[in-house]
Every structure is written in structure tokens, then in C-alpha cells.
Design an enzyme around this catalytic site. Structure first.
Site, PDB file in Angstrom:
ATOM      1  N   ASP A  79       0.835  -1.107   0.109  1.00 52.27           N
ATOM      2  CA  ASP A  79       0.027   0.050   0.013  1.00 52.27           C
ATOM      3  C   ASP A  79       0.934   1.384  -0.060  1.00 52.27           C
ATOM      4  OD1 ASP A  79      -2.162  -1.764   0.227  1.00 52.27           O
ATOM      5  OD2 ASP A  79      -2.968  -1.008   2.142  1.00 52.27           O
ATOM      6  N   ASP A 114       0.660   4.261  -2.431  1.00 53.38           N
ATOM      7  CA  ASP A 114       0.656   5.475  -2.065  1.00 53.38           C
ATOM      8  C   ASP A 114       1.566   6.481  -2.720  1.00 53.38           C
ATOM      9  OD1 ASP A 114      -1.715   5.071  -0.709  1.00 53.38           O
ATOM     10  OD2 ASP A 114      -0.675   4.967   1.039  1.00 53.38           O
ATOM     11  N   SER A 174     -13.182   8.932  -2.625  1.00 55.23           N
ATOM     12  CA  SER A 174     -12.016   8.250  -1.920  1.00 55.23           C
ATOM     13  C   SER A 174     -11.785   9.283  -0.957  1.00 55.23           C
ATOM     14  CB  SER A 174     -10.857   8.155  -3.013  1.00 55.23           C
ATOM     15  OG  SER A 174      -9.621   7.516  -2.193  1.00 55.23           O
ATOM     16  N   LEU A 175     -10.559   9.189  -0.087  1.00 52.96           N
ATOM     17  CA  LEU A 175     -10.174  10.023   0.755  1.00 52.96           C
ATOM     18  C   LEU A 175      -8.824  10.592   0.561  1.00 52.96           C
ATOM     19  CD1 LEU A 175     -11.310   8.401   3.934  1.00 52.96           C
ATOM     20  CD2 LEU A 175     -12.469  10.387   3.265  1.00 52.96           C
ATOM     21  N   GLU A 185     -12.014   8.239  13.435  1.00 51.84           N
ATOM     22  CA  GLU A 185     -12.536   6.767  13.634  1.00 51.84           C
ATOM     23  C   GLU A 185     -11.486   5.807  12.918  1.00 51.84           C
ATOM     24  OE1 GLU A 185     -15.843   6.332  10.549  1.00 51.84           O
ATOM     25  OE2 GLU A 185     -15.631   8.161  11.058  1.00 51.84           O
ATOM     26  N   LYS A 198      -9.590   3.579  10.111  1.00 52.61           N
ATOM     27  CA  LYS A 198      -9.969   3.443   8.596  1.00 52.61           C
ATOM     28  C   LYS A 198      -9.627   1.821   8.447  1.00 52.61           C
ATOM     29  CE  LYS A 198      -7.871   5.063   4.338  1.00 52.61           C
ATOM     30  NZ  LYS A 198      -8.235   3.857   3.595  1.00 52.61           N
ATOM     31  N   ASP A 204      -9.560  -1.774   6.942  1.00 48.13           N
ATOM     32  CA  ASP A 204      -8.705  -2.020   5.516  1.00 48.13           C
ATOM     33  C   ASP A 204      -9.644  -3.186   4.896  1.00 48.13           C
ATOM     34  OD1 ASP A 204      -6.878  -1.822   3.530  1.00 48.13           O
ATOM     35  OD2 ASP A 204      -5.296  -2.785   4.587  1.00 48.13           O
ATOM     36  N   ARG A 215     -17.799  -0.060  -4.804  1.00 52.14           N
ATOM     37  CA  ARG A 215     -17.316   1.170  -5.199  1.00 52.14           C
ATOM     38  C   ARG A 215     -17.158   1.243  -6.630  1.00 52.14           C
ATOM     39  NH1 ARG A 215     -12.597   4.906  -2.965  1.00 52.14           N
ATOM     40  NH2 ARG A 215     -11.184   3.370  -3.937  1.00 52.14           N
ATOM     41  N   GLU A 273     -17.883  -0.188   5.242  1.00 51.99           N
ATOM     42  CA  GLU A 273     -16.797  -1.284   4.699  1.00 51.99           C
ATOM     43  C   GLU A 273     -16.961  -2.511   5.167  1.00 51.99           C
ATOM     44  OE1 GLU A 273     -14.557   0.854   3.683  1.00 51.99           O
ATOM     45  OE2 GLU A 273     -12.615  -0.337   3.581  1.00 51.99           O
ATOM     46  N   TYR A 301     -20.414   3.674   7.834  1.00 52.32           N
ATOM     47  CA  TYR A 301     -19.917   4.800   8.417  1.00 52.32           C
ATOM     48  C   TYR A 301     -20.302   6.162   7.685  1.00 52.32           C
ATOM     49  CZ  TYR A 301     -16.424   3.116   5.111  1.00 52.32           C
ATOM     50  OH  TYR A 301     -15.797   2.732   3.775  1.00 52.32           O
ATOM     51  N   LYS A 329      -2.889   8.103   7.479  1.00 49.70           N
ATOM     52  CA  LYS A 329      -2.272   6.847   7.396  1.00 49.70           C
ATOM     53  C   LYS A 329      -1.455   6.499   8.416  1.00 49.70           C
ATOM     54  CE  LYS A 329      -3.885   4.820   3.433  1.00 49.70           C
ATOM     55  NZ  LYS A 329      -3.279   4.609   2.558  1.00 49.70           N
ATOM     56  N   CYS A 339      32.250 -22.050  13.358  1.00 50.46           N
ATOM     57  CA  CYS A 339      31.896 -20.818  14.316  1.00 50.46           C
ATOM     58  C   CYS A 339      32.947 -19.590  13.649  1.00 50.46           C
ATOM     59  CB  CYS A 339      32.380 -21.121  15.782  1.00 50.46           C
ATOM     60  SG  CYS A 339      32.143 -19.548  16.728  1.00 50.46           S
ATOM     61  N   CYS A 399      34.069 -17.310  15.390  1.00 46.16           N
ATOM     62  CA  CYS A 399      35.098 -17.062  16.054  1.00 46.16           C
ATOM     63  C   CYS A 399      36.748 -17.366  15.656  1.00 46.16           C
ATOM     64  CB  CYS A 399      34.724 -17.607  17.369  1.00 46.16           C
ATOM     65  SG  CYS A 399      35.544 -19.256  17.560  1.00 46.16           S
ATOM     66  N   CYS A 436      27.981 -23.688  17.681  1.00 41.59           N
ATOM     67  CA  CYS A 436      29.423 -23.916  17.862  1.00 41.59           C
ATOM     68  C   CYS A 436      29.557 -24.901  18.719  1.00 41.59           C
ATOM     69  CB  CYS A 436      30.060 -22.578  18.183  1.00 41.59           C
ATOM     70  SG  CYS A 436      31.644 -22.531  18.891  1.00 41.59           S
ATOM     71  N   CYS A 476      35.124 -20.918  23.287  1.00 39.55           N
ATOM     72  CA  CYS A 476      34.832 -19.881  22.212  1.00 39.55           C
ATOM     73  C   CYS A 476      34.707 -18.593  22.709  1.00 39.55           C
ATOM     74  CB  CYS A 476      33.493 -20.307  21.620  1.00 39.55           C
ATOM     75  SG  CYS A 476      32.844 -19.177  20.389  1.00 39.55           S
TER      76      CYS A 476
HETATM   77  S1  IVH Z   1     -15.311   7.773   4.682  1.00 40.75           S
HETATM   78  C1  IVH Z   1     -16.581  10.479   1.602  1.00 40.75           C
HETATM   79  N1  IVH Z   1     -14.545   6.190   6.772  1.00 40.75           N
HETATM   80  O1  IVH Z   1     -11.024   4.329   2.788  1.00 40.75           O
HETATM   81  C2  IVH Z   1     -15.878   9.778   2.584  1.00 40.75           C
HETATM   82  N2  IVH Z   1     -13.750   5.583   4.768  1.00 40.75           N
HETATM   83  O2  IVH Z   1      -9.251   5.863   1.160  1.00 40.75           O
HETATM   84  C3  IVH Z   1     -16.123   8.307   2.278  1.00 40.75           C
HETATM   85  N3  IVH Z   1     -12.518   3.564   4.595  1.00 40.75           N
HETATM   86  O3  IVH Z   1     -13.114   4.641  -0.051  1.00 40.75           O
HETATM   87  C4  IVH Z   1     -15.182   7.309   3.044  1.00 40.75           C
HETATM   88  N4  IVH Z   1     -12.584   3.191   6.621  1.00 40.75           N
HETATM   89  O4  IVH Z   1     -13.234   2.161   1.503  1.00 40.75           O
HETATM   90  C5  IVH Z   1     -14.531   6.487   5.378  1.00 40.75           C
HETATM   91  N5  IVH Z   1     -14.146   4.812   8.650  1.00 40.75           N
HETATM   92  C6  IVH Z   1     -14.035   5.058   7.310  1.00 40.75           C
HETATM   93  C7  IVH Z   1     -13.503   4.239   6.524  1.00 40.75           C
HETATM   94  C8  IVH Z   1     -13.338   4.637   5.427  1.00 40.75           C
HETATM   95  C9  IVH Z   1     -12.330   2.725   5.490  1.00 40.75           C
HETATM   96  C10 IVH Z   1     -12.058   3.302   3.079  1.00 40.75           C
HETATM   97  C11 IVH Z   1     -13.419   3.645   2.186  1.00 40.75           C
HETATM   98  C12 IVH Z   1     -12.812   4.665   1.269  1.00 40.75           C
HETATM   99  C13 IVH Z   1     -11.134   4.416   1.683  1.00 40.75           C
HETATM  100  C14 IVH Z   1     -10.606   5.956   1.087  1.00 40.75           C
END
Ligand code: IVH
Length: 799
Positions: free
Chosen positions: A44, A48, A93-94, A127, A129, A131, A150, A187, A239, A327, A435, A437, A460, A466
Site C-alpha cells: 500500500d 501511495d 475516496s479520501l 474513527e 480506517k 482495511d 465502489r 466497509e 460509517y 495513514k 564458528c 570466532c 558452535c 569459544c
Molecule cells: S469515509 C467520502 N470512513 O477508505 C468519505 N472511509 O481511502 C467516504 N474507509 O473508500 C469514506 N474506513 O473504502 C470512510 N471509517 C471510514 C473508513 C473508510 C475505511 C475506506 C473507504 C474509502 C477509502 C478511502
């Protein structure tokens, strides 16, 4: 042309064109591998970094932004296997934050955008994130209509049939107050437990294993046959939301509370934070508890709490301006294996260590990684969790590109090798058979006495000769959990050893006699020598447990040393117990019988009692030898404890009755004495450690060294464990944070009271003391119905 390593600042415009084209292609390829095939090709963090480089180049050359730039799209096109459904409201996405400053910038930007005074705080939720993979579920009049992945954010795959198998997702919304139409988003993920079970099942079925829980969750959700999805215990946290027919909340907190009321699982670790400091505090807290959550998270998501402000902030192409993902530092990175060094341990084990090109992993620069042993390097070792060959059986060679992992406080591990990037002239690593040594004594495999260890570790054979082993032993003596001598570390010991001043532990306490020799040496000025001697003299009085641990006896670790000290209280009593145990150690014949699989303790006892009751002229010598038939003679003995499995074990081990009788008779005279049994029965001892302890004291060299050390230091009597406290004999687990004492104090107190302290919750646990922030251990405890106490309840309970 390869510009991939040039810094963004130094790229020319033409080079930037090339780079943007390359990045677009590479990122698209990675997205396809990740989203469509559930099989990522890079970590990841590497992914990134590519996105970030693309963005930075675009910021420097805005005119060069390509129509197909990865910065303009998210995810990957929906695959043709499923029907497509378009999202009325895009699934965004975020944006990512990697540093504390990035988080402050995010809030600063939002404040400026909203025209709020700079210092005005903008309350945000924080909160985990998760995976996993995001999912949008459409409810109409409270009934689940369809569920969509998505995809590219605009349209995704219709996975309704599979989603209906997920227990966490309600088919009809509970409670009241939900809008007529709503897309609930969240998620889908697999817990660690479900992931391990799934891979086990894959293995049994001869199917490929999933690399991580995210891929496994994605693979499970995108099964064409819902019956298969149904067998995979997918979970879901709600969420967010997409299309709604009517507003249902005014804040993020309120919205998520609604989800919970409607029957969704929501994350207990979502909190409302008034300012940056508290966002970062929650980030660090989750970082610490990450391994205990029971599912993978890769960061913390911050969202502006007030929905009216969210509305005003709006979105920038792919991201909302009101949220950001902070992250965690990547726990994996690729680097190059520069060298394999061999270190010699205290017990002579040759331990290979990887020297790697320095790289940041988990927020720390790593330049060494563990290689375990020669089988690990050769790819022949088996992974403890999966039982499969490590790295799919690929060996490690100097010059290899490797994937390194550092999670929590664990020593960095090499988890993969990129064979397609292997240098053409690389050679398999030849593990040394001598060994390193100066004596170059042969190093042999075998002779270990831990489980299965004998075959893996090369040792050894030089023992006390030793110099490397001696030095390691001295380092152990002065280490933090043993004598803990300030200012006396590996570097100083190396000097003193080389100058012939310290050859064995007792010499450390005679070092002061050599003050004159030392005074002239570089790095040993008068002040530092005075400090050193003072630190040494301070340790002439030492806890019995530290003293025992400091002896460096195999299998006698810190915990066992503590158990021994509390059991015997004084060195004298300990010494007497060891001598008593040594006088009646189990002999070889006894150990042979004891080790026979199938011959349990009851059968062994019956057999030995029988042998002891026979006189030389008794029945068993006579007719036994006549027939030489083991099975028949065993049957004739009519010992009810020696049932079929035991008989089979004996028949398999002995060809004739005569040799069986000889061994059993010999074993009867070699039974361990009561002192041995009592010593081995101490908590955490067992026979292996007990034998190692007795072996140590049976060795004249060790006897001499211990006697000379005892002429210099006085082990302090230990405090015996209480035998009458309410927790004597109970197993206790502490989890979460404690308020009135540290975790170490709590453990020490419990042990003083005669309890055992364990690190994880199992059926054997009696009490779990849970403080704030307790996670998976607490969940496990309630699952197993184990008694849970707060810190205050515990304090009251133990008085
Ligand atoms: S909020 C518009 N909350 O992270 C905001 N996303 O990198 C919508 N994800 O696509 C996302 N935990 O799949 C939100 N607590 C959380 C999350 C979360 C995981 C994922 C989600 C999103 C991705 C973005």
C-alpha cells in the site's frame, strides 16, 4: 529512459511528460491488480508513493495533467462478471495525511475555506480506517434493494446476492426515522480470526491462499456463487451514506448513531474530538491498540462533524474537503539484502542476521532484520501460522530485492523476496559450518533440546573455549533484566575481555583491582571509571531472581527465574533443591520409555511398579525369554493400565521381550526422585528446563564460576508468593490502560499474591482485569464467559 528516481523538483518538462505517462500506466496496472484481481503487486505504501509522486509532478506542471491521470479517477472499472449499477451520489475516496503537520494543514484549509477565525476549533470525528472494501447498500422504505461495490466511484458491481449472506447487514432497517430512500455505506472486511480460518480451509482444499484479510474479503464478496460467500464470515461497519431522500441527522456522530439504531454494526472506536491535539491523541491510541482490534486498519479517518459545514466544504474532484485519512506509517517496504552476518549467541547458536539497505518501515529506519536460521534463508522453514514453506519456498540471496515488515515492537521480518528482480549472478547462501570466532570450531546441527529445535539451529561446539560465546554470556550477565550494570555494555565488555581483565562474571566485580591498568586507556577517564565501579558495587546485593536469570542457563528465562526465586526464597534453599533433584534424575532408560508416544504416565507407572516388584528369579525372566514374544508376554502381565495403545508403543519399540524387560527394569531404578519431580512441576519449568538447570550445575566449570561469583555478590532473599490470597493459583490477564498503577506493577502485585499472569485470554484464564481502551482480549473474555473486573473491582477483590 528511466526518470523514476529523479526528485520531482529536478525534472525537466520533457522528463515530466515521460514520468506522468509512466505513472499513469503503472498506477492503472496496480489498480487493476488490486481492485479486479484482489492480488496487489506492491505494498500500500509503495502504491501511495506513486500516487503522491504523480500529484507532485502535476502540481509543478499543471498543464501536463493527462486526461487519464490517476489523480482524476478512483478505484478501477467494474468487472464484466457482475451487473453494473451506477451510484447516484459518487463514492469518493479520501485524501491522505501522513504527518501531524498534514493533519493540521487539513484543518487549517477547512477553517480558511469556511472563513472561520484561525484558532476556532472545528470539531471532527476520528474513527479507524478499516482495511476492507467499501460498499453502498440501497434501502427503500426500510427494505434492502441492492448492494454495490465502489467500482470506479461512478458505477460499481451489483453484489446484492452475496451481501444478503452477511449477518452484519440488515435486510430491513430496524427502529424508525429512516428516510424512504437511503444508500448506507461502509466497509466490508474479514476479521483476523475469519481470515485465518479461511486460509486454512483454502489450504485443505488445495486452493491458493489469500495474501491478507482485505484481499480475502474482496475475493469473498465478489464470488459468483453466493453460497461460497455465505461460508465466509464477512463483517460490515456502517460509517457513511450516499443518496438520501431526506436529511436524517445534523452531525456525523448523530448519523452513525442512527445507523446503529437501524441495526447496523458501527465502530466503537469512533470519537468526537474538539481539536487537532485530540485527533492526534486518538490516532496514537489506535496505533498502539492496532494489533488488538482483531481486524486490519491502516489509519484513522477524520471527518468534520457538522453536516452543514460538510455541505459547505463540498468536494475536490475525488475527495471530500471535509474528511481525510491519516495513514499509519507503512509496515512493509521493499529494500535490498546487502549481506548476511552470522552472530554467535550465548549458547553457541549461530544466528544469521540480514543487513539491509536502510529503509523506513513502520515509521522507523530499519537496517537489520531477523533471518532465524539456515532453513529460513533456504526457504525450507515452515511458517508457524500457515504451516506452509516461508516465502513460498523461495530462498534468500545477497543482492535480492526483499519485502520487509515491521509491525508493532516485533523485530523486522523478511516476508517476501522479489525473484524477478534477482541479480543474474546471485548465488544461494552457504551457511557456515564453523564458528566465526578465531578458533573456527566446527558448528553442528543437532544437540538442541527444545522442541524441534535440534534440526534447525547450528551451534558452535567450542563452549567455554569459544571467545564469542563467553562474551555473549558476559553481556547477558550485565543486561537490564539480570545484573543491570549502568555503563557496562557490550562495548566495554568487549574491551575488558580483549585486555584479559574480564573472562568470567566474577571478574566484573574484581575490575576495580585493575584501576591502574585501565586509567591510561582511551575512553576510561577517572570520572567514568569511578562511576563504573560505583555501579558495579551497587549490584553486589542482588535479587535472587536476577541472580538466577543472570547465570544464563538455557531454558531458564526471566519468568522462570522469578518462579524459582519465589519458590525457594533463598539461594541456599535453591541450591539444596537443585542438589537433591540432581541426585535422583531420570536416567536414559526411563526417559526412553517416557518419550514413547502412546505410553501414557499411568501405563508407565504400572509397568515400572511391576518391574520393581519382580525379583531377579521371578516369573518375568523365565518364560519371557523362552517365547520372546512381546505381545503375548505383555498380555500375560494383566496390567489394566497397559492397554492397547501402550502395548502397541512397546511392541513397536522393542524387538524382543528380553530387551523390553531389561529396559523397564533399568528404568524402574532410574525414576526421578521427589525433588526432581517437585522442581519440574514448578510453574513454567517442565522437564526440559529442569534438566537444563541440573545440567548447568553438574558442569564443573559452571560450579566454579558460580562459586567465584558468590564470593563477590550476595543474592537477596525473595518474597515468597502468598499461598492464601483470593487469587492464589488463578490465571489473570490485564488489558486496556490501568489508572492507579502501571501494568508492570499490577503484574508484580498479582504474582506476589500467588496468581499467574498471562498475556492472552484463553479457556485457562480465570480473571480479566480490563481498563479503558480494552479491545479484543475483553471481547474474547466475554465470548468465553470469563470473569471480567475493572481495576477498582480487582483492587477490592485482592484487598
Ligand atoms: S469515509 C467520502 N470512513 O477508505 C468519505 N472511509 O481511502 C467516504 N474507509 O473508500 C469514506 N474506513 O473504502 C470512510 N471509517 C471510514 C473508513 C473508510 C475505511 C475506506 C473507504 C474509502 C477509502 C478511502
Amino acid at each position: 529512459m528511466d526518470f523514476s528516481t529523479l526528485p520531482v523538483d529536478s525534472l525537466t518538462k520533457d522528463q515530466a511528460v515521460f514520468e506522468l505517462e509512466r505513472l499513469a500506466r503503472e498506477i492503472a496496472g496496480h489498480r487493476q491488480a488490486y481492485y479486479e484481481h484482489d492480488a496487489p503487486r506492491v505494498t500500500d505504501a509503495e502504491y501511495d508513493a506513486l500516487e503522491r509522486r504523480n500529484l507532485l509532478i502535476e502540481q509543478r506542471f499543471p498543464a501536463l495533467v493527462r486526461p487519464d491521470s490517476p489523480s482524476r479517477s478512483v478505484g478501477s472499472a467494474a468487472s464484466a462478471r457482475f451487473n453494473k449499477i451506477s451510484h447516484n451520489v459518487a463514492m469518493l475516496s479520501l485524501d491522505n495525511a501522513f504527518t501531524d503537520a498534514d493533519v493540521a494543514d487539513f484543518l487549517g484549509r477547512a477553517q480558511r475555506f469556511l472563513g472561520l477565525a484561525d484558532q476556532q476549533d472545528l470539531a471532527c470525528t476520528a474513527e479507524p480506517k478499516i482495511d476492507g472494501l467499501s460498499l453502498s447498500i440501497r434501502y427503500e422504505k426500510g427494505a434492502l434493494k441492492y448492494a454495490v461495490t465502489r467500482g470506479d466511484g461512478k458505477e460499481g458491481e451489483d453484489v446484492t446476492a452475496n451481501v444478503l449472506t452477511i449477518a452484519d447487514i440488515p435486510r430491513t432497517l430496524a427502529g424508525a426515522g429512516w428516510p424512504d430512500l437511503i444508500d448506507v455505506r461502509g466497509e466490508v472486511y474479514l476479521s483476523h480470526q475469519a481470515f485465518a480460518a479461511l486460509n486454512k480451509a483454502q489450504e485443505v482444499a488445495g486452493l491458493p491462499l489469500y495474501a491478507n484479510p482485505r484481499n480475502a474479503a474482496a475475493g469473498s464478496l465478489r464470488q459468483l456463487d453466493p453460497a461460497i460467500t455465505a461460508q465466509r464470515p464477512l463483517s460490515f461497519f456502517a460509517y457513511a451514506w450516499g443518496d438520501v431522500s431526506a436529511a436524517f441527522a445534523t452531525s456525523q456522530m448523530e448519523a452513525v448513531a442512527c445507523f446503529a439504531a437501524w441495526g447496523f454494526k458501527t465502530n466503537a472506536d469512533m470519537v468526537l474530538c474538539p481539536d487537532v491535539a485530540s485527533l492526534l491523541a486518538h490516532y496514537r491510541d489506535l496505533g498502539l491498540r492496532r494489533a488488538e482490534l482483531g481486524y486490519d486498519i491502516d489509519g484513522v479517518v477524520y471527518k468534520v462533524n457538522d453536516l452543514a459545514l460538510q455541505e459547505r466544504l463540498g468536494i475536490i474532484t475525488r475527495f471530500p474537503r471535509w474528511a481525510i485519512a491519516h495513514k499509519f506509517p507503512p509496515e512493509q517496504a521493499t529494500t535490498i539484502l546487502d549481506a548476511i552476518d552470522i552472530q554467535v549467541g550465548r549458547t553457541g547458536a549461530l544466528t544469521p542476521v540480514a543487513r539491509v539497505r536502510p529503509v523506513t518501515v513502520g515509521g522507523v529506519v530499519v537496517s537489520n532484520a531477523t533471518l532465524h536460521n539456515e532453513d529460513f534463508i533456504a526457504g525450507k522453514a515452515l511458517d508457524r501460522v500457515t504451516g506452509q514453506a516461508v516465502r513460498g519456498g523461495k530462498d534468500l540471496r545477497v543482492g535480492d530485492h526483499i519485502v520487509i515488515q515491521r509491525a508493532g515492537d516485533v523485530i523486522p521480518q523478511i516476508v517476501d523476496v522479489l525473484v524477478d528482480r534477482r541479480p543474474a549472478d546471485s548465488q544461494a547462501f552457504a551457511f557456515p559450518h564453523v564458528c566465526p570466532c578465531p578458533l573456527q570450531t566446527p558448528a553442528i546441527r543437532g544437540g538442541g533440546d527444545g522442541e524441534g529445535e535440534q534440526d534447525v539451529v547450528r551451534r558452535c561446539t567450542g563452549e567455554f573455549a569459544c571467545p564469542f560465546q563467553r562474551l555473549r554470556h558476559l553481556e547477558h550477565v550485565v543486561s537490564r533484566k539480570a545484573f543491570d550494570i549502568d555503563g557496562l555494555g557490550p562495548r566495554q565488555l568487549q574491551d575488558f575481555f580483549a585486555w584479559g581483565l574480564v573472562k568470567e562474571p566474577a571478574d566484573i566485580f574484581k575490575l576495580e583491582h585493575h584501576r591502574a591498568d585501565l586509567a591510561g586507556k582511551d575512553g576510561y577517564g577517572e570520572v567514568s571509571l569511578n562511576n563504573l565501579f560505583a555501579a558495579i558495587n551497587q549490584r553486589r546485593d542482588i535479587d535472587l531472581a536476577r541472580f538466577i536469570f543472570g547465570l544464563g542457563i538455557r531454558h531458564i528465562g526471566e519468568t522462570t527465574s522469578g518462579v524459582l526465586a519465589r519458590a525457594f526464597v533463598s539461594w541456599q534453599a535453591f541450591d539444596e533443591a537443585v542438589q537433591a533433584a540432581a541426585s535422583h534424575r531420570p536416567g536414559e532408560a526411563y526417559r526412553k520409555l517416557e518419550g514413547l508416544p502412546g505410553l501414557g504416565p499411568a501405563a508407565l507407572k504400572a509397568l515400572l511398579d511391576w518391574a520393581a516388584s519382580q525379583t531377579e528369579a521371578g516369573a518375568f525372566t523365565g518364560q519371557g525369554n523362552l517365547f520372546d514374544d512381546v505381545a503375548e508376554n505383555l498380555a500375560k502381565l494383566r496390567l489394566k493400565e497397559v492397554a492397547m495403545p501402550a502395548r502397541k508403543a512397546l511392541i513397536g519399540a522393542f524387538g524382543d521381550w528380553g530387551s523390553l524387560v531389561a529396559t523397564v527394569k533399568q528404568a524402574a531404578s532410574q525414576r526421578p526422585g521427589d525433588a526432581f519431580i517437585a522442581l519440574a512441576a514448578l510453574d513454567g519449568m517442565g522437564e526440559v528446563a529442569c534438566e537444563a538447570l541440573l545440567d548447568f550445575f553438574a558442569e564443573p566449570h559452571n560450579q566454579g564460576a558460580v562459586a567465584r561469583l558468590l564470593a563477590e555478590v550476595r543474592p537477596r532473599d525473595a518474597e515468597a508468593s502468598r499461598q492464601d490470597s483470593p487469587v492464589t493459583g488463578l490465571t489473570v490477564v490485564f488489558t486496556g490502560s490501568l489508572e492507579t498503577m502501571t501494568r508492570d506493577e499490577a503484574k508484580a502485585q498479582a504474582i506476589r499474591l500467588g496468581a499467574k499472569v498471562a498475556g492472552s485470554v484463553s479457556a485457562k484464564t480465570d480473571i480479566v482485569v480490563a481498563g479503558p481502551g480494552a479491545g479484543s482480549k475483553l471481547a474474547k473474555a466475554s465470548e468465553l464467559g470469563i470473569r471480567v473486573m475493572s481495576e477498582a473491582e480487582w483492587a477490592a477483590f485482592v484487598g
